[in-house]
Scaffold this active site. Structure first.
Site, PDB file in Angstrom:
ATOM      1  CB  ILE A   1      78.751  61.131  36.204  1.00  0.00           C
ATOM      2  CG1 ILE A   1      79.955  60.392  36.474  1.00  0.00           C
ATOM      3  CG2 ILE A   1      78.237  59.807  35.309  1.00  0.00           C
ATOM      4  CD1 ILE A   1      79.837  59.217  37.662  1.00  0.00           C
ATOM      5  NE  ARG A   2      74.299  59.852  32.742  1.00  0.00           N
ATOM      6  CZ  ARG A   2      73.157  59.908  33.254  1.00  0.00           C
ATOM      7  NH1 ARG A   2      72.266  60.669  33.280  1.00  0.00           N
ATOM      8  NH2 ARG A   2      73.127  59.136  34.295  1.00  0.00           N
TER       9      ARG A   2
ATOM     10  NE  ARG B   1      67.522  66.235  34.428  1.00  0.00           N
ATOM     11  CZ  ARG B   1      66.823  65.515  33.692  1.00  0.00           C
ATOM     12  NH1 ARG B   1      65.815  65.861  33.400  1.00  0.00           N
ATOM     13  NH2 ARG B   1      67.351  64.394  33.684  1.00  0.00           N
TER      14      ARG B   1
ATOM     15  CG  HIS C   1      79.225  61.944  41.356  1.00  0.00           C
ATOM     16  ND1 HIS C   1      78.198  61.156  41.530  1.00  0.00           N
ATOM     17  CD2 HIS C   1      78.988  62.252  39.922  1.00  0.00           C
ATOM     18  CE1 HIS C   1      76.932  61.219  40.632  1.00  0.00           C
ATOM     19  NE2 HIS C   1      77.503  61.877  39.764  1.00  0.00           N
TER      20      HIS C   1
ATOM     21  CB  CYS D   1      75.428  64.552  40.290  1.00  0.00           C
ATOM     22  SG  CYS D   1      75.225  64.695  38.528  1.00  0.00           S
TER      23      CYS D   1
ATOM     24  N   GLY E   1      72.139  60.173  40.584  1.00  0.00           N
ATOM     25  CA  GLY E   1      71.377  59.043  40.104  1.00  0.00           C
ATOM     26  C   GLY E   1      70.605  59.905  38.919  1.00  0.00           C
ATOM     27  CD  GLU E   2      68.507  60.701  34.655  1.00  0.00           C
ATOM     28  OE1 GLU E   2      69.746  60.165  34.720  1.00  0.00           O
ATOM     29  OE2 GLU E   2      68.251  61.744  34.023  1.00  0.00           O
ATOM     30  CB  SER E   3      66.984  64.900  38.693  1.00  0.00           C
ATOM     31  OG  SER E   3      67.120  65.077  37.502  1.00  0.00           O
TER      32      SER E   3
ATOM     33  CD  GLU F   1      79.285  60.193  45.071  1.00  0.00           C
ATOM     34  OE1 GLU F   1      79.359  61.314  45.249  1.00  0.00           O
ATOM     35  OE2 GLU F   1      78.418  60.032  44.094  1.00  0.00           O
TER      36      GLU F   1
HETATM   37  N1  GLN Z   1      72.061  63.614  34.534  1.00  0.00           N
HETATM   38  C1  GLN Z   1      71.387  63.312  35.581  1.00  0.00           C
HETATM   39  C2  GLN Z   1      70.054  64.189  35.796  1.00  0.00           C
HETATM   40  O1  GLN Z   1      69.929  64.948  35.153  1.00  0.00           O
HETATM   41  C3  GLN Z   1      72.238  63.609  36.832  1.00  0.00           C
HETATM   42  C4  GLN Z   1      73.447  62.845  36.804  1.00  0.00           C
HETATM   43  C5  GLN Z   1      74.189  62.349  37.905  1.00  0.00           C
HETATM   44  O2  GLN Z   1      73.469  62.304  39.118  1.00  0.00           O
HETATM   45  N2  GLN Z   1      75.330  61.596  37.736  1.00  0.00           N
HETATM   46  O3  GLN Z   1      69.331  63.982  36.792  1.00  0.00           O
END
Ligand code: GLN
Length: 203
Positions: free
Chosen positions: A141-142, A113, A177, A86, A55-57, A179
């Site tokens: 993903i990112r 990150r 990921h 992630c 997700g987004e930390s 999942e």
């Molecule tokens: N870029 C996100 C972060 O810094 C992590 C991306 C992800 O969980 N797919 O939190």
């Protein structure tokens, strides 16, 4: 939905504040595990392990603070089976950069990150890992980059020389990921970690 062994059915919590928790829940159900969504501190009781999804930390940190979940989560992850993917991996690490931010600090690793840059920020690789069964598909993903790990950390897979799947005692972390792929080996490895602890007398 069938369990792969005769072991008692496990219940695994999935932190469901944000991110792709539903995909983890689907995988766990598919491999015969009972799933409990965790949104409150008291929901950390009665689970055999916990998954912190991608997700987004930074958003996770805000929501954890708002729900009073940061400290309970830290004490859970310090001693009980916990798997972060992630953003979950970022939350577990001791040091976070790009920029620096707070973390649970239970995995002896430094994590940068969004380290793979915009050009290749999302990518699917298939490569050998230390998990038996041949090459593994890995969806990034990112993704963060694990730039350093402590001596106690076991590296189970690398990408361009950097660890991407690591384990330190009760903690498992992936910068990708699992999942989102059809291959269930990483989730099964986490179940095996839980089973080993049970067999050795730790709950
Ligand atoms: N870029 C996100 C972060 O810094 C992590 C991306 C992800 O969980 N797919 O939190």
């Amino acid at each position: 939905m069938s369990s792969s062994s005769n072991a008692p059915q496990l219940t695994i919590g999935v932190l469901a504040l944000q991110g792709d928790y539903a995909s983890h829940a689907r995988v766990l159900e598919e491999i015969g595990v009972r799933v409990k969504m965790v949104r409150k501190a008291q929901e950390l009781t009665g689970i055999d392990g916990l998954i912190i999804p991608g997700g987004e930390s930074t958003t996770f940190l805000k929501l954890l603070a708002r729900e009073g979940l940061f400290e309970p989560l830290r004490s859970f992850a310090a001693s009980r089976p916990t798997f972060g993917t992630c953003a979950g991996c970022i939350l577990l690490a001791k040091h976070v950069s790009g920029p620096e931010q707070e973390s649970l600090g239970v995995l002896d690793a430094s994590v940068e990150r969004n380290a793979y840059g915009r050009q290749i920020d999302s990518e699917i690789l298939t490569d050998e890992t230390r998990l038996p069964g041949g090459p593994l598909e890995m969806v990034f993903i990112r993704a963060p980059r694990i730039s350093q790990v402590g001596a106690e950390v076991e590296v189970l897979a690398t990408r361009d020389g950097s660890p991407i799947l690591v384990r330190e005692k009760n903690v498992l972390a992936a910068t990708f990921h699992p999942e989102l792929s059809e291959d269930r080996r990483v989730h099964r490895y986490f179940l095996q970690m839980i089973q080993e602890r049970r067999d050795s007398g730790n709950s």
